[in-house]
Design an enzyme around this catalytic site. Structure first.
Site, PDB file in Angstrom:
ATOM      1  N   ASP A 229      30.938  19.892  -2.266  1.00 15.34           N
ATOM      2  CA  ASP A 229      32.098  19.094  -2.702  1.00 15.34           C
ATOM      3  C   ASP A 229      31.741  18.404  -4.013  1.00 15.34           C
ATOM      4  OD1 ASP A 229      31.059  16.124  -2.060  1.00 15.34           O
ATOM      5  OD2 ASP A 229      30.353  17.500  -0.507  1.00 15.34           O
ATOM      6  N   ASP A 231      32.132  15.093  -4.368  1.00 11.16           N
ATOM      7  CA  ASP A 231      32.158  13.679  -3.965  1.00 11.16           C
ATOM      8  C   ASP A 231      33.564  13.127  -4.271  1.00 11.16           C
ATOM      9  OD1 ASP A 231      30.701  11.624  -2.698  1.00 11.16           O
ATOM     10  OD2 ASP A 231      30.463  10.596  -4.608  1.00 11.16           O
TER      11      ASP A 231
HETATM   12  N1  LIG Z   1      29.633  13.712  -1.214  1.00 10.28           N
HETATM   13  C1  LIG Z   1      28.573  13.579  -0.419  1.00 10.28           C
HETATM   14  N2  LIG Z   1      27.938  12.393  -0.309  1.00 10.28           N
HETATM   15  C2  LIG Z   1      26.835  12.276   0.485  1.00 10.28           C
HETATM   16  N3  LIG Z   1      26.349  13.269   1.217  1.00 10.28           N
HETATM   17  C3  LIG Z   1      26.953  14.450   1.158  1.00 10.28           C
HETATM   18  N4  LIG Z   1      26.694  15.630   1.760  1.00 10.28           N
HETATM   19  C4  LIG Z   1      27.615  16.524   1.339  1.00 10.28           C
HETATM   20  N5  LIG Z   1      28.477  15.960   0.488  1.00 10.28           N
HETATM   21  C5  LIG Z   1      28.092  14.664   0.336  1.00 10.28           C
END
Ligand SMILES: Nc1ncnc2[nH]cnc12
Ligand SMILES: CSC[C@H]1O[C@H](OP(=O)(O)O)[C@H](O)[C@@H]1O
Length: 315
Positions: A229, A231
């Site tokens: 992703d 974030d």
């Molecule tokens: N955006 C994110 N923040 C923290 N840990 C994660 N693991 C996968 N995506 C994450």
């Protein structure tokens, strides 16, 4: 699994720690399931001993590896509940000196796209000090170097293996700084922007204290990250991270993760890497790191625990 041995007599030098979406490692022969305990409690999951047969040679013996699921067999342990000391201690006691650790991460950079792999070389600690983070406490002090939180030689091997899979759907970034946050909630948008301004490449909740404890235990350690992703820093340009998104990408790309591990194990099984796999360059580091506390100042409890982990170091 019924009928699988619960003991294993041969030495096991390599371990794989599976993270989110990687609770098992299919495609290997299941040789044993161990349920050890340590002075720091039981590990996150049983240790599954798997036999890996190198793909390029029929003559080489299978290499045994230990597989551990960081969040438990059913993802029941939150990042701050992972018994990291028990995990690392149980692996060291088994003979493990090399760990390949997987992690699902958020990307903090446009060019690191979901499903890309990153072999990070640095970490910024944003955990909150609530996780037990050292073997050296309670009456025995120890300080180990952590300038390079991963093992540079192991990283070079991992990168080479990752690049060998390029063109088969794997995209690999050779470097990167992990922001390791506390969680379990994801970051605020302000935090996400701040991490980008710090030069963070990816973000997770698992690199620490796992990497610190591996270093204290004289285990060569490298994390392989898979982006799932962006974030939440992209704002209107993209959807904020959520669990469904993370799991979807992990599931869709799990075959690549498995092939990546297979390639690394193929390479590590070669005789030329024998010394590296045994982390010979780290041997006795913790003997000297921990000898700062004079015998007269040690507590019995701390000494007993460390003697269990490092027989012969503190006699
Ligand atoms: N955006 C994110 N923040 C923290 N840990 C994660 N693991 C996968 N995506 C994450
Ligand atoms: C389910 S998203 C957050 C979760 O995913 C990562 O897990 P892991 O590193 O074990 O693959 C991240 O660190 C968080 O624990």
């Amino acid at each position: 699994m019924a009928g699988v041995p619960t003991t294993y007599d041969d030495p096991v030098h390599i371990a794989v720690i599976g993270g989110t979406g990687l609770q098992t490692l299919p495609g290997f022969t299941h040789a044993a399931t161990l349920t050890p305990t340590t002075p720091w409690g039981a590990p996150s999951s049983p240790l599954t001993i798997l036999h890996h047969t190198p793909s390029d040679s029929s003559s080489r013996k299978p290499t045994p590896i230990a597989f551990l699921s960081r969040h438990g067999l059913h993802h029941e342990l939150a990042p701050h509940e992972v018994p990291n000391r028990a995990n690392i201690a149980a692996l060291r006691k088994l003979g493990v000196r090399t760990i390949i650790a997987f992690s699902a991460v958020g990307s903090l950079q446009e060019e690191i796209r979901p499903r890309d792999f990153v072999v990070p070389d640095q970490i910024i600690d944003r955990t909150k000090g609530i996780r037990p983070f050292t073997f050296f406490e309670g009456g025995m002090v120890g300080h180990v170097g952590f300038g390079d939180p991963f093992d540079n030689q192991l990283a070079a091997i991992v990168r080479k293996c990752g690049h060998s899979l390029e063109g088969e759907g794997v995209r690999l970034h050779d470097k990167g700084t992990i922001i390791c946050m506390e969680g379990p909630q994801f970051s605020t948008r302000a935090e996400s922007h701040m991490y980008r301004s710090w030069g963070g490449s990816v973000i997770n909740m698992s690199a620490l204290p796992e990497a610190k404890l591996a270093r204290e235990a004289e285990i060569s350690y490298q994390m392989i990250c898979m982006a799932t992703d962006y974030d939440c820093w992209r704002g209107e340009a993209g959807e904020d991270v959520n669990v469904e998104m993370v799991m979807g990408h992990m599931k869709a790309n799990s075959e690549n993760a498995r092939r990546f591990v297979g390639a690394v194990l193929d390479e590590l099984s070669k005789e030329e890497h024998g010394e590296q796999v045994l982390a010979k360059h780290l041997v006795q580091q913790s003997k000297w790191a921990g000898s700062i506390t004079h015998k007269d100042g040690r507590t019995k409890e701390a000494e007993d625990k460390l003697k269990w982990l490092f027989p012969g170091y503190y006699d």
